[in-house]
Design a protein around this motif. Structure first.
Motif: not given
Length: 85
Positions: A51-63, A65-81
């Motif tokens: 979360k800290i690394i993502a924020k430093r780079n202007g991204l949002e971090f989201l898990s 599940n326990e193994n799969v994670h993502l980072m995105q520029r805009k908060k709601d991109n995952i819903h589009k995907v």
């Protein structure tokens, strides 16, 4: 941070960077199989550190599940995907 900066160069404004890794926490045992040299891991991240690394780079971090994670520029991109646009 350098790897994430490189990824960010190719990440479209509404893109999602999906990756897989196991996360460590304060209870992680130093003998955890995932930390073994044979696995090739040179560093292990926690949810907090990602979360800290993502924020430093202007991204949002989201898990996902326990193994799969993502980072995105805009908060709601995952819903589009997940809904195919």
């Amino acid at each position: 941070d350098k790897t994430l900066k490189d990824v960010k160069k190719y990440l479209h404004s509404d893109g999602v960077f999906l990756f897989s890794t196991r996360l460590a926490d304060k209870n992680t045992d130093i003998f955890w199989w995932y930390l073994g040299a044979r696995q090739g891991h040179i560093n292990i991240q926690s949810e907090k550190s990602l979360k800290i690394i993502a924020k430093r780079n202007g991204l949002e971090f989201l898990s996902i599940n326990e193994n799969v994670h993502l980072m995105q520029r805009k908060k709601d991109n995952i819903h589009k995907v997940l809904n195919n646009g």
